[in-house]
Design an enzyme around this catalytic site. Structure first.
Site, PDB file in Angstrom:
ATOM      1  CD  GLU A  83      -8.755   3.499   6.203  1.00 51.40           C
ATOM      2  OE1 GLU A  83      -8.881   4.036   7.304  1.00 51.40           O
ATOM      3  OE2 GLU A  83      -7.650   3.175   5.737  1.00 51.40           O
ATOM      4  CB  CYS A 124      -7.233   5.228  -4.219  1.00 53.21           C
ATOM      5  SG  CYS A 124      -6.411   3.778  -3.559  1.00 53.21           S
ATOM      6  CB  CYS A 130      -5.305  -7.715   2.266  1.00 53.73           C
ATOM      7  SG  CYS A 130      -4.517  -8.283   0.729  1.00 53.73           S
ATOM      8  CB  CYS A 164       2.583  -7.334   0.876  1.00 50.54           C
ATOM      9  SG  CYS A 164       1.849  -8.114  -0.574  1.00 50.54           S
ATOM     10  CB  CYS A 167       1.093  -3.741   2.521  1.00 50.09           C
ATOM     11  SG  CYS A 167      -0.555  -3.085   2.213  1.00 50.09           S
ATOM     12  N   GLY A 218      -7.159  -4.671  -0.015  1.00 47.71           N
ATOM     13  CA  GLY A 218      -7.558  -5.928  -0.637  1.00 47.71           C
ATOM     14  C   GLY A 218      -6.859  -6.228  -1.943  1.00 47.71           C
ATOM     15  CD  GLU A 219      -4.521  -9.107  -5.702  1.00 55.09           C
ATOM     16  OE1 GLU A 219      -3.602  -8.358  -5.343  1.00 55.09           O
ATOM     17  OE2 GLU A 219      -4.906  -9.182  -6.880  1.00 55.09           O
ATOM     18  CB  SER A 231      -3.059  -2.166  -8.349  1.00 50.63           C
ATOM     19  OG  SER A 231      -1.791  -2.477  -7.814  1.00 50.63           O
ATOM     20  CG  LEU A 288       8.249  -6.421 -10.406  1.00 47.38           C
ATOM     21  CD1 LEU A 288       7.695  -7.780 -10.785  1.00 47.38           C
ATOM     22  CD2 LEU A 288       8.921  -5.768 -11.620  1.00 47.38           C
ATOM     23  CG  HIS A 289       6.579  -3.837  -4.653  1.00 52.06           C
ATOM     24  ND1 HIS A 289       6.382  -2.613  -5.252  1.00 52.06           N
ATOM     25  CD2 HIS A 289       5.366  -4.186  -4.151  1.00 52.06           C
ATOM     26  CE1 HIS A 289       5.123  -2.245  -5.115  1.00 52.06           C
ATOM     27  NE2 HIS A 289       4.480  -3.174  -4.467  1.00 52.06           N
ATOM     28  CB  CYS A 306       0.681   3.425  -1.754  1.00 52.86           C
ATOM     29  SG  CYS A 306       0.088   3.809  -3.369  1.00 52.86           S
TER      30      CYS A 306
HETATM   31  N1  SAH Z   1      -3.403  -5.810  -3.608  1.00 46.61           N
HETATM   32  C1  SAH Z   1      -3.167  -4.888  -4.686  1.00 46.61           C
HETATM   33  C2  SAH Z   1      -3.719  -3.496  -4.453  1.00 46.61           C
HETATM   34  C3  SAH Z   1      -3.476  -2.837  -3.121  1.00 46.61           C
HETATM   35  S1  SAH Z   1      -1.926  -2.104  -2.778  1.00 46.61           S
HETATM   36  C4  SAH Z   1      -1.708  -4.840  -5.007  1.00 46.61           C
HETATM   37  O1  SAH Z   1      -0.922  -5.444  -4.281  1.00 46.61           O
HETATM   38  O2  SAH Z   1      -1.327  -4.257  -6.007  1.00 46.61           O
HETATM   39  C5  SAH Z   1      -1.699  -0.752  -3.843  1.00 46.61           C
HETATM   40  C6  SAH Z   1      -0.218  -0.405  -4.057  1.00 46.61           C
HETATM   41  O3  SAH Z   1       0.368   0.147  -2.871  1.00 46.61           O
HETATM   42  C7  SAH Z   1       0.579  -1.647  -4.386  1.00 46.61           C
HETATM   43  O4  SAH Z   1       1.529  -1.422  -5.388  1.00 46.61           O
HETATM   44  C8  SAH Z   1       1.263  -1.901  -3.064  1.00 46.61           C
HETATM   45  O5  SAH Z   1       2.342  -2.736  -3.196  1.00 46.61           O
HETATM   46  C9  SAH Z   1       1.600  -0.489  -2.624  1.00 46.61           C
HETATM   47  N2  SAH Z   1       1.998  -0.382  -1.238  1.00 46.61           N
HETATM   48  C10 SAH Z   1       1.667  -1.203  -0.211  1.00 46.61           C
HETATM   49  N3  SAH Z   1       2.264  -0.815   0.925  1.00 46.61           N
HETATM   50  C11 SAH Z   1       2.996   0.284   0.630  1.00 46.61           C
HETATM   51  C12 SAH Z   1       3.814   1.156   1.391  1.00 46.61           C
HETATM   52  N4  SAH Z   1       3.995   0.973   2.696  1.00 46.61           N
HETATM   53  N5  SAH Z   1       4.416   2.196   0.768  1.00 46.61           N
HETATM   54  C13 SAH Z   1       4.201   2.410  -0.559  1.00 46.61           C
HETATM   55  N6  SAH Z   1       3.420   1.622  -1.331  1.00 46.61           N
HETATM   56  C14 SAH Z   1       2.823   0.573  -0.742  1.00 46.61           C
END
Ligand code: SAH
Length: 354
Positions: free
Chosen positions: A95, A108, A115, A119, A122, A166-167, A198, A222-223, A340
């Site tokens: 997507e 985007c 992936c 996480c 996600c 994806g990463e 990212s 980071l989160h 996101c």
């Molecule tokens: N794999 C890469 C890029 C994809 S995610 C990465 O981890 O950065 C793109 C962004 O969306 C990342 O910062 C990810 O942590 C965030 N993201 C993932 N799930 C989310 C959610 N449920 N709510 C808000 N942001 C989210």
């Protein structure tokens, strides 16, 4: 009967194309013309290549295919965000999203089918990783999204973020090759400074970006600002500790002078206190970075909740007061699952939920 598999012509370099065309008696400028059709003009069919002879086009058709991606399901959100599935030549779907704003039009894009990082917050993390995207498959997403910006909003595409499925750093070679084409005058001629990759944080690959002296921006998801918390939501942290990521980012910044962004989803009662902000501040003192505080977008499993607005404000104010550039990012396209972390091929039957 096994039909011979034709080569994806966009897997060839310009020199490779020249060699192949010269071998069949064509002048080398013909290869330049084909190359221009394939990249700058995004031709999807050899018959579009109107300045080539019929014979050349037939030869190309007999030996090559153009594996372009197809838009399979385009949705437009109430806030004007546009999302679509992109079907790849082997039927997999990723997507991509266009995020319009007053001062910019951002694409985007996805870098992998599914992936591998899982996480916890996600939606894409719930899919298996199927395969890496090829450079042309990443490039095509940008071309489609750029066309939406032009046709729907009469605006040029200004920015690209690798924040789809994806990463990107686990598909390093192809992501860099795609960016090379996107920024090249022979491709889309976009500026590297307007591209952000990212990553969930692969220290070795961040160091490689530094060694390769890339010109695009880097964002780290980071989160959480300590290892215990981060391990609990991002399994990749177990083999890429915060200390190793901070070292890698420091090296990246020294080598490239490029801006770094920390993305920080504010989860209710998990990472939204002032004590958490203090830990984040300590990291920002080690690596010059700005912080994007992101609203959590629910993915339907009830595991997390988004932090309260007043908590997010206090968190951001604390960082600002202490000299860190922090912004709160409103989420876009939620009604069509385009925000996101919501990209999970919900509408498409080949989504493989773990
Ligand atoms: N794999 C890469 C890029 C994809 S995610 C990465 O981890 O950065 C793109 C962004 O969306 C990342 O910062 C990810 O942590 C965030 N993201 C993932 N799930 C989310 C959610 N449920 N709510 C808000 N942001 C989210």
């Amino acid at each position: 009967m096994n039909l011979p598999i034709k080569t994806d012509i966009r897997a060839l370099s310009k020199d490779g194309l020249k060699t192949a065309m010269e071998a069949m008696g064509e002048k080398s400028f013909r290869a330049n013309q084909v190359y221009e059709w394939l990249w700058k003009k995004s031709a999807t069919d050899f018959d579009e290549m109107s300045n080539l002879s019929l014979q050349t086009r037939e030869w190309l058709k007999a030996n090559y295919v153009i594996n372009h991606v197809k838009v399979v399901d385009k949705q437009i959100s109430n806030d004007k965000t546009i999302k679509s599935g992109f079907q790849l030549h082997d039927t997999h779907i990723v997507e991509g999203v266009l995020i319009p704003a007053t001062d910019r039009m951002t694409a985007c894009v996805s870098s992998q089918v599914g992936c591998s990082l899982s996480c916890k917050f996600c939606a894409t993390g719930k899919l298996d990783r199927i395969r890496n995207l090829n450079p042309d498959e990443i490039y095509d997403q940008v071309v489609h999204i750029r066309n939406w910006a032009n046709t729907h909003y009469k605006q040029p595409l200004t920015n690209i973020v690798f924040m789809g499925m994806g990463e990107p750093l686990l598909n390093y070679k192809n992501v860099l090759a795609a960016i090379q084409k996107i920024t090249s005058p022979e491709g889309l001629g976009m500026s590297s400074e307007r591209i952000t990759v990212s990553t969930a944080g692969i220290a070795k690959m961040i160091e490689k970006l530094a060694d390769d002296k890339v010109k695009f921006r880097l964002a780290l998801s980071l989160h959480a600002a300590n290892d215990d918390k981060r391990n609990s939501i991002m399994p990749i942290n177990e083999s890429n500790s915060l200390a190793s990521l901070i070292d890698a980012l420091h090296y990246f910044h020294q080598n490239t002078r490029n801006r770094i962004t920390f993305e920080y989803i504010a989860f209710k009662d998990f990472n939204d206190s002032i004590a958490d902000a203090k830990e984040l501040l300590a990291i920002c003192k080690k690596v010059p970075a700005k912080v994007n505080i992101i609203e959590y977008n629910p993915t339907g499993d009830g595991l997390f909740e988004k932090a309260n607005a007043n908590k997010i404000d206090a968190f951001a104010q604390f960082l600002l007061k202490n000299g860190v550039q922090a912004t709160v990012r409103r989420s876009r396209g939620k009604d069509i699952d385009a925000a996101c972390g919501q990209l999970a091929n919900k509408k498409h039957e080949n989504a493989l939920i773990k």
